[in-house]
Motif scaffolding. Sequence first.
Motif, PDB file in Angstrom:
ATOM      1  N   LYS A 172       8.745   9.657   4.837  1.00 46.23           N
ATOM      2  CA  LYS A 172       7.677  10.020   5.106  1.00 46.23           C
ATOM      3  C   LYS A 172       6.414   9.302   4.255  1.00 46.23           C
ATOM      4  CE  LYS A 172       7.997  14.806   6.210  1.00 46.23           C
ATOM      5  NZ  LYS A 172       8.234  16.039   5.646  1.00 46.23           N
ATOM      6  N   ILE A 173       6.585   9.267   2.927  1.00 49.06           N
ATOM      7  CA  ILE A 173       5.754   8.629   2.103  1.00 49.06           C
ATOM      8  C   ILE A 173       5.734   7.051   2.195  1.00 49.06           C
ATOM      9  CG2 ILE A 173       5.462  10.390   0.175  1.00 49.06           C
ATOM     10  CD1 ILE A 173       7.292   8.905  -1.453  1.00 49.06           C
ATOM     11  N   THR A 174       6.932   6.538   2.551  1.00 50.17           N
ATOM     12  CA  THR A 174       6.982   5.130   2.771  1.00 50.17           C
ATOM     13  C   THR A 174       6.160   4.837   4.049  1.00 50.17           C
ATOM     14  OG1 THR A 174       9.311   4.741   1.883  1.00 50.17           O
ATOM     15  CG2 THR A 174       8.501   3.192   3.358  1.00 50.17           C
ATOM     16  N   ASN A 175       6.333   5.543   5.160  1.00 54.13           N
ATOM     17  CA  ASN A 175       5.476   5.187   6.302  1.00 54.13           C
ATOM     18  C   ASN A 175       4.046   5.326   6.150  1.00 54.13           C
ATOM     19  OD1 ASN A 175       7.729   4.673   8.060  1.00 54.13           O
ATOM     20  ND2 ASN A 175       8.003   6.677   8.379  1.00 54.13           N
ATOM     21  N   TYR A 176       3.591   6.428   5.234  1.00 52.48           N
ATOM     22  CA  TYR A 176       2.398   6.495   4.859  1.00 52.48           C
ATOM     23  C   TYR A 176       1.508   5.309   3.958  1.00 52.48           C
ATOM     24  CZ  TYR A 176      -1.859   8.797   2.838  1.00 52.48           C
ATOM     25  OH  TYR A 176      -3.076   9.243   2.221  1.00 52.48           O
ATOM     26  N   ALA A 177       2.425   5.040   3.160  1.00 51.64           N
ATOM     27  CA  ALA A 177       2.080   3.809   2.298  1.00 51.64           C
ATOM     28  C   ALA A 177       1.949   2.499   3.104  1.00 51.64           C
ATOM     29  CB  ALA A 177       3.062   3.814   1.098  1.00 51.64           C
ATOM     30  N   LEU A 178       3.078   2.417   3.961  1.00 53.90           N
ATOM     31  CA  LEU A 178       2.931   1.052   4.777  1.00 53.90           C
ATOM     32  C   LEU A 178       1.591   0.951   5.651  1.00 53.90           C
ATOM     33  CD1 LEU A 178       6.832   1.019   6.013  1.00 53.90           C
ATOM     34  CD2 LEU A 178       5.478  -0.676   4.522  1.00 53.90           C
ATOM     35  N   LYS A 179       1.187   2.275   6.259  1.00 57.21           N
ATOM     36  CA  LYS A 179       0.271   2.225   7.087  1.00 57.21           C
ATOM     37  C   LYS A 179      -1.203   1.917   6.319  1.00 57.21           C
ATOM     38  CE  LYS A 179      -2.290   4.978  10.406  1.00 57.21           C
ATOM     39  NZ  LYS A 179      -3.544   4.482  10.098  1.00 57.21           N
ATOM     40  N   SER A 180      -1.254   2.693   5.136  1.00 58.68           N
ATOM     41  CA  SER A 180      -2.447   2.723   4.522  1.00 58.68           C
ATOM     42  C   SER A 180      -2.468   1.239   3.762  1.00 58.68           C
ATOM     43  CB  SER A 180      -2.275   3.551   2.950  1.00 58.68           C
ATOM     44  OG  SER A 180      -1.982   4.902   3.507  1.00 58.68           O
ATOM     45  N   PHE A 181      -1.602   0.672   3.223  1.00 62.33           N
ATOM     46  CA  PHE A 181      -2.023  -0.714   2.968  1.00 62.33           C
ATOM     47  C   PHE A 181      -2.174  -1.656   4.089  1.00 62.33           C
ATOM     48  CE2 PHE A 181       1.040  -0.027  -1.039  1.00 62.33           C
ATOM     49  CZ  PHE A 181       0.158  -0.367  -1.804  1.00 62.33           C
ATOM     50  N   ARG A 182      -1.580  -1.487   5.118  1.00 56.60           N
ATOM     51  CA  ARG A 182      -2.145  -2.442   6.248  1.00 56.60           C
ATOM     52  C   ARG A 182      -3.445  -2.094   6.629  1.00 56.60           C
ATOM     53  NH1 ARG A 182       3.469  -1.512   8.710  1.00 56.60           N
ATOM     54  NH2 ARG A 182       4.533  -3.282   8.224  1.00 56.60           N
ATOM     55  N   ASP A 183      -3.989  -0.863   6.783  1.00 54.56           N
ATOM     56  CA  ASP A 183      -5.415  -0.533   7.015  1.00 54.56           C
ATOM     57  C   ASP A 183      -6.003  -1.133   5.849  1.00 54.56           C
ATOM     58  OD1 ASP A 183      -4.286   0.875   9.143  1.00 54.56           O
ATOM     59  OD2 ASP A 183      -4.520   2.791   8.481  1.00 54.56           O
ATOM     60  N   LEU A 213       8.656   2.756  -3.876  1.00 60.62           N
ATOM     61  CA  LEU A 213       8.574   4.126  -3.764  1.00 60.62           C
ATOM     62  C   LEU A 213       9.858   4.996  -4.315  1.00 60.62           C
ATOM     63  CD1 LEU A 213       6.572   3.977  -0.478  1.00 60.62           C
ATOM     64  CD2 LEU A 213       5.408   4.992  -2.720  1.00 60.62           C
ATOM     65  N   MET A 214       9.435   6.158  -4.551  1.00 58.28           N
ATOM     66  CA  MET A 214      10.661   7.126  -4.791  1.00 58.28           C
ATOM     67  C   MET A 214      10.264   8.272  -4.075  1.00 58.28           C
ATOM     68  SD  MET A 214      10.693   7.334  -9.062  1.00 58.28           S
ATOM     69  CE  MET A 214       9.575   6.299  -9.648  1.00 58.28           C
ATOM     70  N   ALA A 215      11.427   8.898  -3.627  1.00 59.01           N
ATOM     71  CA  ALA A 215      11.230  10.238  -2.760  1.00 59.01           C
ATOM     72  C   ALA A 215      10.378  11.443  -3.558  1.00 59.01           C
ATOM     73  CB  ALA A 215      12.712  10.977  -2.600  1.00 59.01           C
ATOM     74  N   THR A 216       9.916  11.202  -4.888  1.00 54.05           N
ATOM     75  CA  THR A 216       9.256  12.174  -5.472  1.00 54.05           C
ATOM     76  C   THR A 216       7.783  12.005  -5.559  1.00 54.05           C
ATOM     77  OG1 THR A 216      10.215  11.269  -7.388  1.00 54.05           O
ATOM     78  CG2 THR A 216      11.190  13.348  -6.971  1.00 54.05           C
ATOM     79  N   HIS A 217       7.523  10.744  -5.037  1.00 56.69           N
ATOM     80  CA  HIS A 217       6.102  10.463  -5.122  1.00 56.69           C
ATOM     81  C   HIS A 217       5.284  11.270  -4.294  1.00 56.69           C
ATOM     82  CE1 HIS A 217       6.830   6.228  -6.837  1.00 56.69           C
ATOM     83  NE2 HIS A 217       5.886   6.722  -7.874  1.00 56.69           N
ATOM     84  N   THR A 218       3.954  11.646  -4.566  1.00 57.01           N
ATOM     85  CA  THR A 218       3.088  12.506  -3.548  1.00 57.01           C
ATOM     86  C   THR A 218       2.273  11.361  -3.187  1.00 57.01           C
ATOM     87  OG1 THR A 218       1.362  12.814  -5.389  1.00 57.01           O
ATOM     88  CG2 THR A 218       3.254  14.290  -5.465  1.00 57.01           C
TER      89      THR A 218
END
Length: 380
Positions: A286-297, A353-358
């Motif tokens: 979940k957070i990986t997909n969120y971060a990937l999109k944010s960096f691309r955007d 990323l780690m599973a525990t990042h928010t």
Amino acid sequence: MYMERGVYPYFREIDSAQDTEVMMDGKKVLMFGSNSYMGLTHDERIINAAIAATRKYGTGCAGSRLLNGTLDIHIKLEKELAEFIGKDEALCFSTGFTVNEGVIPQLVGRGDYIICDDRDHASIVDGRRLSFATQLKYKHNDMEALERELQKCEPDAIKLIVVDSVFSMEGDLANLPEIVRLKKKYNATVYVDEAHGLGVFGRNGRGVCDHFGLTEDIDLIMGTFSKSLASIGGFVAADKDTINWLRHNARSYIFQASNTPAATAAAIEALHILQTEPQRQENLWKITNYALKSFRDAGFEIGDTESPIIPLYVRDTDKTFEVTKLAFDEGVFINPVIPPACAPQDTLVRFALMATHTKEQIDFAIEKLIKCFKQLDILK
Ligand SMILES: Cc1ncc(COP(=O)(O)O)c(C=O)c1O
């Protein structure tokens, strides 16, 4: 020179628990440089397992597996790993590095071939160099180039293809379906390094081979305990005869002291958690997909990553060090990647990323990184 300019980024000291936030060189920073993908390095259950094993067996084994250094928990871990990965047997080593260094040269001899992706990890390179086989390389993930190398080989010789499943700096995946197709066409053997695939990909974190449904077609699978399994050590899993051969021939297995009771018990406990808490892997994605999109955007160049390893390309060594320092001053720890860990024109900072990042921690980090990248004109 980088020391004089105050941007030397290495050997910073952590004096706190290793989690998403750490105390480093006396400063509180968000940790985006760790390989602890499951965020388990400070898990109470794993710490307790390590303490209990230390109390029972002591602090070290004082010998190699072959002689006096085999504990029942080493065997237990090997059995559980073999079953988890889906191979007959597994063999545990004291580090992941020495798995590659010890195993690869024992699989080939004079007149045979080792064929590597040119971005394979240093431990694979060292294992390759220790062998007497002819050493061939192909351009990163270029399957036509791999096929050209296979065509150069004597048809009856052993042809060992060795690849990382997830490339540790770039975060992209090896094209395992195509590699398996070529393996079958040219009667080759495939060895996959799942250091960064374990925990992250596949059912309950079984890795990229499992993710592609190719475990049976891959001859040897290695992994490490130093990333998702919150410990140190490594293993190789394969068929019974291969493991028996390695057990009696891999030099870093025979001539190296066996893994500590604490590290072994910690890896066992982490392996259990991986299988019983799928929400960790889900959250990581979940957070990986969120971060990937944010960096691309935000306009960052992040290459072909498909994993929690996100390369932010800088393409300039000086600026790579400078942006690492600026980010640190802003409270964000990331790793600079320069040659030989990448090609000279491909320098980057590695955001992991780690599973525990928010999401809040990721938002904070991206905001700071946008500021630092713009300050150095890396991001327009
Ligand atoms: C792809 C790969 N293989 C092997 C290793 C070595 O594993 P360890 O550090 O657990 O000894 C690493 C470590 O970074 C790695 O990234």
